[in-house]
Scaffold this active site. Structure first.
Site, PDB file in Angstrom:
ATOM      1  N   SER A 149       8.891  -4.337  -4.707  1.00  0.00           N
ATOM      2  CA  SER A 149       7.798  -5.052  -5.227  1.00  0.00           C
ATOM      3  C   SER A 149       6.671  -5.367  -4.128  1.00  0.00           C
ATOM      4  CB  SER A 149       8.027  -6.379  -5.549  1.00  0.00           C
ATOM      5  OG  SER A 149       6.923  -7.354  -5.781  1.00  0.00           O
ATOM      6  N   TYR A 174      11.979 -14.808  -4.347  1.00  0.00           N
ATOM      7  CA  TYR A 174      12.108 -14.073  -4.943  1.00  0.00           C
ATOM      8  C   TYR A 174      11.862 -12.579  -4.080  1.00  0.00           C
ATOM      9  CZ  TYR A 174       9.982 -10.078  -7.579  1.00  0.00           C
ATOM     10  OH  TYR A 174       9.660  -8.732  -8.151  1.00  0.00           O
ATOM     11  N   LYS A 178      13.599  -9.351  -2.455  1.00  0.00           N
ATOM     12  CA  LYS A 178      13.126  -7.853  -2.357  1.00  0.00           C
ATOM     13  C   LYS A 178      13.264  -7.296  -0.886  1.00  0.00           C
ATOM     14  CE  LYS A 178      12.828  -7.180  -6.764  1.00  0.00           C
ATOM     15  NZ  LYS A 178      13.774  -6.253  -7.355  1.00  0.00           N
TER      16      LYS A 178
HETATM   17  C1  UD1 Z   1       4.922 -11.110  -8.134  1.00  0.00           C
HETATM   18  C2  UD1 Z   1       4.627  -9.927  -7.335  1.00  0.00           C
HETATM   19  C3  UD1 Z   1       4.900  -8.450  -8.260  1.00  0.00           C
HETATM   20  C4  UD1 Z   1       6.173  -8.662  -9.173  1.00  0.00           C
HETATM   21  C5  UD1 Z   1       6.185  -9.858  -9.944  1.00  0.00           C
HETATM   22  C6  UD1 Z   1       7.474 -10.480 -10.587  1.00  0.00           C
HETATM   23  C7  UD1 Z   1       3.306 -10.585  -5.620  1.00  0.00           C
HETATM   24  C8  UD1 Z   1       2.112 -10.393  -4.964  1.00  0.00           C
HETATM   25  N1  UD1 Z   1       3.485  -9.843  -6.975  1.00  0.00           N
HETATM   26  O1  UD1 Z   1       3.765 -11.187  -9.210  1.00  0.00           O
HETATM   27  O2  UD1 Z   1       4.936  -7.467  -7.636  1.00  0.00           O
HETATM   28  O3  UD1 Z   1       6.214  -7.651  -9.921  1.00  0.00           O
HETATM   29  O4  UD1 Z   1       5.765 -11.202  -9.039  1.00  0.00           O
HETATM   30  O5  UD1 Z   1       7.168 -11.448 -11.548  1.00  0.00           O
HETATM   31  O6  UD1 Z   1       4.087 -11.183  -5.251  1.00  0.00           O
HETATM   32  N2  UD1 Z   1      -1.382 -16.825 -12.796  1.00  0.00           N
HETATM   33  C9  UD1 Z   1      -1.995 -17.868 -13.424  1.00  0.00           C
HETATM   34  N3  UD1 Z   1      -1.267 -18.691 -14.456  1.00  0.00           N
HETATM   35  C10 UD1 Z   1      -0.303 -18.316 -15.187  1.00  0.00           C
HETATM   36  C11 UD1 Z   1       0.419 -17.330 -14.708  1.00  0.00           C
HETATM   37  C12 UD1 Z   1      -0.139 -16.620 -13.498  1.00  0.00           C
HETATM   38  O7  UD1 Z   1      -2.940 -18.386 -12.913  1.00  0.00           O
HETATM   39  O8  UD1 Z   1       0.079 -18.696 -16.053  1.00  0.00           O
HETATM   40  C13 UD1 Z   1      -1.757 -16.331 -11.732  1.00  0.00           C
HETATM   41  C14 UD1 Z   1      -0.804 -16.245 -10.661  1.00  0.00           C
HETATM   42  O9  UD1 Z   1      -1.139 -17.775  -9.802  1.00  0.00           O
HETATM   43  C15 UD1 Z   1      -0.997 -15.305  -9.769  1.00  0.00           C
HETATM   44  C16 UD1 Z   1      -1.539 -13.994 -10.644  1.00  0.00           C
HETATM   45  O10 UD1 Z   1      -1.668 -14.796 -12.014  1.00  0.00           O
HETATM   46  O11 UD1 Z   1      -2.064 -15.602  -9.020  1.00  0.00           O
HETATM   47  C17 UD1 Z   1      -0.234 -13.408 -11.214  1.00  0.00           C
HETATM   48  O12 UD1 Z   1       0.604 -13.821 -11.268  1.00  0.00           O
HETATM   49  P1  UD1 Z   1       2.194 -13.240 -12.115  1.00  0.00           P
HETATM   50  O13 UD1 Z   1       1.737 -12.624 -13.156  1.00  0.00           O
HETATM   51  O14 UD1 Z   1       3.029 -14.327 -12.092  1.00  0.00           O
HETATM   52  O15 UD1 Z   1       2.529 -12.185 -10.948  1.00  0.00           O
HETATM   53  P2  UD1 Z   1       2.469 -12.307  -9.104  1.00  0.00           P
HETATM   54  O16 UD1 Z   1       3.441 -13.598  -8.990  1.00  0.00           O
HETATM   55  O17 UD1 Z   1       1.570 -12.056  -8.683  1.00  0.00           O
END
Ligand code: UD1
Length: 362
Positions: A149, A174, A178
């Protein structure tokens, strides 16, 4: 609706030439085979004539997803319902199947949850990796593709990141599983008789354009795109945007969303690269993103403009473990694997929404 004649659904001529080598690949084990990226990858492998074995403990997926896979490929998938933390069961499966290569997806993957139950994340993600690698090495496997990741880069100072960008401390447990997983593979690979590819995904999202498979976790999804589609369909009252006070163009985090079918294709290409010995190195690392930074608010806007729906969302506090901004330079995957992602953020939203609608029909 998806049209089977949609050109992007099929490989380009260039892909097909490379794909001709795939017939040399006899049998690939996909761990986490009933999971989100695992199931899409099985479709891609089978489409290239590769025999696939699947293994999954079903903790966050349903084996019934394989019905969707089989409907797409018209091929059976032999499935093992086992926990890879069980070394005896893992060894037994490898002895029975003798796969030529392994794609190891099986893992827990929620950033927020990993801060709540870190020991479970370390136990599950590391033990299953060690057992799988060990059994693969003992049973003559030639290639090991690891589901890593972009989280391994930690809180980077600037994007895009290349595979040479120095790794920072990971922002979550997490992420540390990785980083440690990559380290274990780097230390062990020389003694296994295998070559390995570490695939660093950015933010996988979207669903197969047929609408037959997509993300269908047993647990409540925590990733942004499924949270968006669940809110739009009414399973959730509203979406919470975790923070709008980050130093970005609109204050929300920046991510690089990559379509799950593009990701699936990269796994087939990486396996071909390893098995057919085009790699001179024991370990090859590839970034898999589309190189475009999209803010959380822009992603929501893309969903709204693609579907014509209005999303109910509010801004809340930052989520622990989130990095501010990250997107990829994927030149290496493009040059070495001939990987050319075809889908953009609108395609991601369109296919994710179609899948959400389809899975809620019954
Ligand atoms: C992370 C990893 C990614 C991995 C994934 C697995 C990083 C940068 N990326 O993704 O490589 O495949 O975990 O789960 O570490 N968000 C909201 N509201 C929500 C959900 C998410 O605002 O209800 C925002 C989060 O704060 C974040 C973005 O959306 O800024 C993406 O979040 P998410 O989809 O959970 O993925 P990552 O945590 O970025």
């Amino acid at each position: 609706m998806f049209d089977l004649r949609d050109i992007r659904f099929f490989r380009t001529a260039k892909y097909s030439i490379i794909a001709s080598n795939f017939t040399q690949i006899m049998k690939i084990l996909v761990t986490g085979g009933t999971g989100y990226i695992g199931s899409h990858t099985i479709v891609d492998l089978q489409t290239h004539g590769i025999e696939v074995i699947s293994a999954d403990n079903g903790i966050n997926s349903e084996a019934s997803v394989l019905e969707g896979v089989e409907a797409l490929t018209h091929k059976k998938v032999k499935h093992y319902n086992i926990d890879l933390c069980d070394s005896a069961a893992t060894r037994k499966m490898f002895e029975a199947e003798k796969p030529d290569g392994v794609i190891h997806f099986a893992a827990l993957k929620a950033v927020g949850e990993s801060m709540e139950i870190p020991l479970e994340y370390f136990r599950n993600n590391l033990l299953s990796l060690i057992n799988t690698m060990d059994a693969a090495a003992q049973n003559g496997c030639k290639a090991f593709v690891f589901s890593s990741s972009c989280t391994v880069y930690g809180n980077v100072e600037k994007s895009p990141v290349t595979e040479d960008t120095p790794l920072q401390p990971a922002a979550s447990a997490y992420g540390r599983t990785k980083q440690m997983g990559e380290t274990i593979i780097m230390d062990a690979i020389a003694k296994t008789g295998m070559k390995a590819a570490l695939l660093r995904y950015f933010n996988p999202a979207g669903a197969h354009p047929s609408g037959l498979i997509g993300e269908s976790p047993r647990q409540t999804p925590q990733n942004l795109v499924p949270v968006i589609t669940e809110t739009a369909i009414g399973k959730r009252a509203s979406l919470q945007v975790f923070g709008n006070d980050y130093p970005t163009r609109d204050g929300s985090c920046i991510r690089d969303f990559v379509h799950v079918c593009d990701l699936a294709a990269a796994h087939t290409l990486a396996m071909d690269y390893l098995i057919n010995n085009r790699s001179e190195d024991l370990i090859s690392i590839f970034n898999l993103g589309i190189g475009q930074g999209v803010t959380v608010l822009e992603a929501i806007a893309a969903f709204e403009s693609t579907t014509g729906m209005k999303l109910n969302y509010s801004i809340t506090a930052r989520r622990e473990g989130d990095v501010v901004a990250i997107y990829s330079d994927y030149t290496k995957a493009q040059k070495v694997l001939n990987w050319n992602p075809k889908y953009n953020i609108e395609d991601i939203m369109k296919t994710a929404w179609q899948w959400e609608v389809n899975r809620n029909k019954n």
